[in-house]
Design a protein around this motif. Structure first.
Motif, PDB file in Angstrom:
ATOM      1  N   VAL A 245     -16.374 -40.784   6.930  1.00 21.54           N
ATOM      2  CA  VAL A 245     -17.179 -41.053   8.206  1.00 21.54           C
ATOM      3  C   VAL A 245     -18.319 -40.016   8.142  1.00 21.54           C
ATOM      4  O   VAL A 245     -19.383 -40.340   8.558  1.00 21.54           O
ATOM      5  CB  VAL A 245     -16.281 -41.430   9.333  1.00 21.54           C
ATOM      6  CG1 VAL A 245     -17.119 -41.479  10.546  1.00 21.54           C
ATOM      7  CG2 VAL A 245     -15.383 -42.718   9.149  1.00 21.54           C
ATOM      8  N   ALA A 246     -17.842 -38.757   8.306  1.00 24.99           N
ATOM      9  CA  ALA A 246     -18.524 -37.592   8.478  1.00 24.99           C
ATOM     10  C   ALA A 246     -19.746 -37.385   7.579  1.00 24.99           C
ATOM     11  O   ALA A 246     -20.777 -37.214   7.813  1.00 24.99           O
ATOM     12  CB  ALA A 246     -17.722 -36.378   8.340  1.00 24.99           C
ATOM     13  N   ALA A 247     -19.535 -37.856   6.125  1.00 24.16           N
ATOM     14  CA  ALA A 247     -20.389 -37.747   5.119  1.00 24.16           C
ATOM     15  C   ALA A 247     -21.373 -38.806   5.396  1.00 24.16           C
ATOM     16  O   ALA A 247     -22.557 -38.484   5.241  1.00 24.16           O
ATOM     17  CB  ALA A 247     -19.775 -37.958   3.637  1.00 24.16           C
ATOM     18  N   LEU A 248     -20.838 -40.105   5.665  1.00 25.59           N
ATOM     19  CA  LEU A 248     -22.056 -40.995   6.064  1.00 25.59           C
ATOM     20  C   LEU A 248     -23.108 -40.732   6.967  1.00 25.59           C
ATOM     21  O   LEU A 248     -24.069 -41.054   7.020  1.00 25.59           O
ATOM     22  CB  LEU A 248     -21.128 -42.369   6.462  1.00 25.59           C
ATOM     23  CG  LEU A 248     -21.764 -43.635   6.682  1.00 25.59           C
ATOM     24  CD1 LEU A 248     -22.928 -44.072   5.795  1.00 25.59           C
ATOM     25  CD2 LEU A 248     -21.033 -44.671   7.379  1.00 25.59           C
ATOM     26  N   GLN A 249     -22.290 -40.068   8.179  1.00 19.49           N
ATOM     27  CA  GLN A 249     -23.187 -39.663   9.303  1.00 19.49           C
ATOM     28  C   GLN A 249     -24.362 -38.659   8.976  1.00 19.49           C
ATOM     29  O   GLN A 249     -25.403 -38.538   9.555  1.00 19.49           O
ATOM     30  CB  GLN A 249     -22.410 -39.199  10.362  1.00 19.49           C
ATOM     31  CG  GLN A 249     -23.043 -39.076  11.981  1.00 19.49           C
ATOM     32  CD  GLN A 249     -22.164 -38.223  12.852  1.00 19.49           C
ATOM     33  OE1 GLN A 249     -21.102 -37.751  12.671  1.00 19.49           O
ATOM     34  NE2 GLN A 249     -22.645 -38.484  14.206  1.00 19.49           N
ATOM     35  N   LYS A 258     -22.041 -42.141  14.711  1.00 19.61           N
ATOM     36  CA  LYS A 258     -21.296 -42.815  13.617  1.00 19.61           C
ATOM     37  C   LYS A 258     -21.559 -44.169  13.646  1.00 19.61           C
ATOM     38  O   LYS A 258     -21.518 -44.747  12.372  1.00 19.61           O
ATOM     39  CB  LYS A 258     -19.649 -42.211  13.897  1.00 19.61           C
ATOM     40  CG  LYS A 258     -19.311 -40.777  13.626  1.00 19.61           C
ATOM     41  CD  LYS A 258     -17.951 -40.611  13.974  1.00 19.61           C
ATOM     42  CE  LYS A 258     -17.534 -39.165  13.497  1.00 19.61           C
ATOM     43  NZ  LYS A 258     -18.166 -38.106  14.574  1.00 19.61           N
ATOM     44  N   LEU A 259     -21.538 -44.613  14.651  1.00 24.11           N
ATOM     45  CA  LEU A 259     -21.656 -46.108  14.687  1.00 24.11           C
ATOM     46  C   LEU A 259     -23.111 -46.615  14.096  1.00 24.11           C
ATOM     47  O   LEU A 259     -23.014 -47.439  13.414  1.00 24.11           O
ATOM     48  CB  LEU A 259     -21.438 -46.753  15.881  1.00 24.11           C
ATOM     49  CG  LEU A 259     -21.475 -48.262  15.902  1.00 24.11           C
ATOM     50  CD1 LEU A 259     -20.442 -49.014  15.502  1.00 24.11           C
ATOM     51  CD2 LEU A 259     -21.508 -48.798  17.518  1.00 24.11           C
ATOM     52  N   GLU A 260     -24.072 -45.949  14.473  1.00 29.08           N
ATOM     53  CA  GLU A 260     -25.320 -46.409  13.860  1.00 29.08           C
ATOM     54  C   GLU A 260     -25.366 -45.925  12.303  1.00 29.08           C
ATOM     55  O   GLU A 260     -25.920 -46.960  11.627  1.00 29.08           O
ATOM     56  CB  GLU A 260     -26.428 -45.281  14.558  1.00 29.08           C
ATOM     57  CG  GLU A 260     -26.626 -45.632  16.027  1.00 29.08           C
ATOM     58  CD  GLU A 260     -27.676 -44.821  16.635  1.00 29.08           C
ATOM     59  OE1 GLU A 260     -28.091 -45.188  17.869  1.00 29.08           O
ATOM     60  OE2 GLU A 260     -27.793 -43.397  16.185  1.00 29.08           O
ATOM     61  N   SER A 261     -24.644 -44.873  11.835  1.00 29.78           N
ATOM     62  CA  SER A 261     -24.826 -44.670  10.375  1.00 29.78           C
ATOM     63  C   SER A 261     -24.062 -45.741   9.865  1.00 29.78           C
ATOM     64  O   SER A 261     -24.258 -46.225   8.687  1.00 29.78           O
ATOM     65  CB  SER A 261     -24.215 -43.391  10.286  1.00 29.78           C
ATOM     66  OG  SER A 261     -24.688 -42.271  11.199  1.00 29.78           O
ATOM     67  N   THR A 263     -23.482 -48.923  10.809  1.00 27.76           N
ATOM     68  CA  THR A 263     -24.238 -50.023  10.763  1.00 27.76           C
ATOM     69  C   THR A 263     -25.167 -50.186   9.714  1.00 27.76           C
ATOM     70  O   THR A 263     -25.714 -51.119   8.978  1.00 27.76           O
ATOM     71  CB  THR A 263     -24.791 -50.337  12.139  1.00 27.76           C
ATOM     72  OG1 THR A 263     -23.799 -50.422  13.158  1.00 27.76           O
ATOM     73  CG2 THR A 263     -25.473 -51.544  12.406  1.00 27.76           C
ATOM     74  N   ALA A 264     -25.971 -48.748   9.475  1.00 29.45           N
ATOM     75  CA  ALA A 264     -27.104 -48.901   8.591  1.00 29.45           C
ATOM     76  C   ALA A 264     -26.312 -49.254   7.129  1.00 29.45           C
ATOM     77  O   ALA A 264     -26.987 -49.946   6.347  1.00 29.45           O
ATOM     78  CB  ALA A 264     -27.514 -47.475   8.664  1.00 29.45           C
ATOM     79  N   LEU A 265     -25.333 -48.703   6.857  1.00 32.03           N
ATOM     80  CA  LEU A 265     -24.526 -48.528   5.807  1.00 32.03           C
ATOM     81  C   LEU A 265     -24.204 -50.174   5.414  1.00 32.03           C
ATOM     82  O   LEU A 265     -24.606 -50.741   4.342  1.00 32.03           O
ATOM     83  CB  LEU A 265     -23.242 -47.848   5.366  1.00 32.03           C
ATOM     84  CG  LEU A 265     -22.558 -48.021   4.356  1.00 32.03           C
ATOM     85  CD1 LEU A 265     -23.121 -47.794   3.003  1.00 32.03           C
ATOM     86  CD2 LEU A 265     -21.207 -47.360   4.215  1.00 32.03           C
ATOM     87  N   SER A 318     -33.121 -52.989   0.231  1.00 28.55           N
ATOM     88  CA  SER A 318     -32.454 -52.195  -0.837  1.00 28.55           C
ATOM     89  C   SER A 318     -33.370 -50.992  -1.135  1.00 28.55           C
ATOM     90  O   SER A 318     -32.806 -50.071  -1.726  1.00 28.55           O
ATOM     91  CB  SER A 318     -32.470 -53.257  -1.966  1.00 28.55           C
ATOM     92  OG  SER A 318     -31.711 -54.418  -1.797  1.00 28.55           O
ATOM     93  N   GLY A 319     -34.738 -51.009  -0.949  1.00 31.00           N
ATOM     94  CA  GLY A 319     -35.465 -49.751  -1.123  1.00 31.00           C
ATOM     95  C   GLY A 319     -35.568 -48.731  -0.109  1.00 31.00           C
ATOM     96  O   GLY A 319     -36.366 -47.779  -0.298  1.00 31.00           O
ATOM     97  N   MET A 320     -34.921 -49.147   0.998  1.00 32.38           N
ATOM     98  CA  MET A 320     -34.814 -48.104   2.195  1.00 32.38           C
ATOM     99  C   MET A 320     -33.962 -46.979   1.835  1.00 32.38           C
ATOM    100  O   MET A 320     -32.748 -47.268   1.782  1.00 32.38           O
ATOM    101  CB  MET A 320     -35.035 -48.734   3.519  1.00 32.38           C
ATOM    102  CG  MET A 320     -36.156 -49.686   3.702  1.00 32.38           C
ATOM    103  SD  MET A 320     -35.657 -50.749   5.193  1.00 32.38           S
ATOM    104  CE  MET A 320     -35.696 -49.512   6.427  1.00 32.38           C
ATOM    105  N   ALA A 321     -34.188 -45.609   2.171  1.00 26.86           N
ATOM    106  CA  ALA A 321     -33.153 -44.666   2.357  1.00 26.86           C
ATOM    107  C   ALA A 321     -32.158 -45.134   3.483  1.00 26.86           C
ATOM    108  O   ALA A 321     -32.594 -45.661   4.411  1.00 26.86           O
ATOM    109  CB  ALA A 321     -33.728 -43.287   2.506  1.00 26.86           C
ATOM    110  N   LEU A 322     -30.894 -44.586   3.396  1.00 25.37           N
ATOM    111  CA  LEU A 322     -29.953 -44.804   4.615  1.00 25.37           C
ATOM    112  C   LEU A 322     -30.481 -44.221   5.733  1.00 25.37           C
ATOM    113  O   LEU A 322     -30.294 -44.959   6.881  1.00 25.37           O
ATOM    114  CB  LEU A 322     -28.779 -44.191   4.076  1.00 25.37           C
ATOM    115  CG  LEU A 322     -27.537 -44.455   5.291  1.00 25.37           C
ATOM    116  CD1 LEU A 322     -27.031 -46.092   5.360  1.00 25.37           C
ATOM    117  CD2 LEU A 322     -26.379 -43.494   4.906  1.00 25.37           C
TER     118      LEU A 322
END
Length: 449
Positions: A245-249, A258-261, A263-265, A318-322
């Motif tokens: 979770v922390a790495a994703l954020q 964390k929720l926005e991160s 959701t983006a994933l 698919s071409g957008m960065a997280l």
């Protein structure tokens, strides 16, 4: 690559599914008599369709099973005096709209046994074969409860409630009060049913507002193509470690929740699962603090929700960065997370009444957009796992359960009973998306007791 992990000894008695046998059923009414009366649903309740939501809690040991069930029933009767809408019924008023009849009907309460099975052997990560037997189907009233006992002395307490009557925030308040009553602890603050907090101001100038872009009258929903096949969905429950979770954020960029991160994933995973489609992603936003920054709505019992969303083609996603996807999520979530939007949404619903409405996020379409695969993320991070202690200690595991009949996916992250920042993620989505999730380097693993 991450693979789906099953719990040890998952297949019980040589089969894929546990066998649960009902042993006792009754209706638990409030401990004190109630004067029957009607309670109108608020305009924000009226945007919800007639769907039920489940939640369940697993306890490692409850001692005497009969005594435990008796304690739960006595505490439930006591707390229903305060939370009397849960003991009522949803009926149609003269205009054909749903409203609450606070009749004191009570809550259907069932006891069941999973003979020959230990809870630790149940594959909770596969709800279709396990949790479906542990969370009751609501047949009448507003709420149902089922307590299932296992041979090892463990138990599962499952609840189902009508989403039109309350949201998860409200039901969490009830759960905490119920657990406190079972322990003999002081009662938490009482809920508020003051509908004037969400009274409409005006029914004019609702066209073109954000509310008008996020919701639509049911009569305006385009019918599905005649050749469209019914959507298929599977249900999963995953465990995600705090480190993931922390790495994703961190990957989502500074200032992202964390929720926005997450959701983006998930949005990007949809693009991988459906490369030839547009992808619609929505987020459920709670409005209590936005409507009343002074805290007046903190004890409010009911729905205070809106569902902003975005639609992007899979190729572009698919071409957008997280970080870029997370920025887009943040933009439309922030636009809806205002008191002004919730006030205009109340007014917008008033202008449509008595016609029912629906959130566009569930439809997979936007203004001027082609059909899209759709998913909605709802945060369950306020699930008070540590406070749902009926006297047997903190639950060993807990999760929401929402295998709804709609075509859109529904994903709900919540805190793990293990604590330490770990998550449990409930997923109701197309098989294509589930397969991609289980290949994702962010670790979506099956939960373990």
């Amino acid at each position: 690559m991450v693979q789906y992990l099953e719990t040890t000894g998952a297949k019980c008695d040589g089969s894929d599914e546990i066998e649960v046998t009902a042993t006792f059923a009754r209706t638990v009414a409030p401990a004190l008599p109630l004067q029957e009366h009607s309670l109108p649903l608020s305009n924000l309740d009226l945007i919800l369709p007639p769907i039920d939501v489940g939640v369940f809690f697993c306890y490692a040991a409850t001692g005497d099973g009969a005594a435990a069930a008796s304690t739960l029933k006595a505490a439930l009767a006591k707390v229903l005096v305060t939370y009397y809408p849960l003991a009522g019924e949803v009926v149609a008023n003269a205009a054909g709209e749903p409203e609450l009849l606070c009749s004191g009907r009570g809550v259907d309460f069932a006891e069941a046994a999973a003979d020959g099975v230990e809870l630790r052997d149940v594959r909770l990560g596969l709800p279709d074969e396990s949790v479906e037997k542990l969370v009751p189907k609501k047949k009448a009233g507003v709420m149902s409860v089922q307590v299932t006992k296992f041979k090892c002395g463990s138990a599962v307490v499952g609840c189902t409630f009508d989403h039109r009557v309350c949201d998860a925030y409200s039901f969490n308040m009830f759960l905490v009060a119920w657990a406190a009553a079972a322990r003999g602890a002081p009662a938490p603050p009482s809920p508020s049913f003051n509908r004037s907090l969400l009274a409409p101001r005006s029914v004019s100038c609702t066209a073109g507002t954000l509310a008008d872009r996020l919701f639509i009258p049911v009569s305006c929903v385009p019918p599905p193509p005649p050749t469209a096949e019914p959507p298929t969905a599977v249900n999963r429950i995953y465990h995600v470690a705090a480190a993931d979770v922390a790495a994703l954020q961190a990957s989502a960029g500074p200032g992202r929740t964390k929720l926005e991160s997450f959701t983006a994933l998930l949005w990007r995973l949809y693009a991988r699962a459906f490369p030839a489609h547009s992808c619609s992603m929505g987020v459920v936003v709670d409005g209590r603090a936005r409507v009343s920054p002074d805290g007046a709505m903190k004890p409010y019992f009911g729905n205070v929700l809106t569902i902003p969303y975005g639609v992007i083609g899979a190729g572009k996603l698919s071409g957008m960065a997280l970080a870029d996807v997370a920025e887009d999520v943040h933009r439309w979530v922030a636009e809806a997370a205002t008191g002004e939007h919730f006030e205009e949404l109340v007014d917008w619903v008033e202008a449509q009444r008595p016609e029912p409405t629906v959130a566009r996020a569930y439809l997979g379409v936007g203004d001027g957009e082609d059909a899209a695969v759709a998913c909605v993320v709802s945060s369950g991070m306020r699930l008070p796992v540590a406070e749902v202690d009926f006297g047997w200690g903190v639950p060993a595991f807990a999760s929401y359960h929402f295998p709804w009949p709609g075509g859109a996916g529904y994903v709900m992250p919540m805190p793990s009973a293990r604590g330490g920042g770990d998550w449990v993620v409930y997923v109701h989505a197309a098989p294509e998306l589930v397969r991609i999730m289980e290949e994702e380097p962010t670790v979506f693993r099956a939960p373990e007791m």
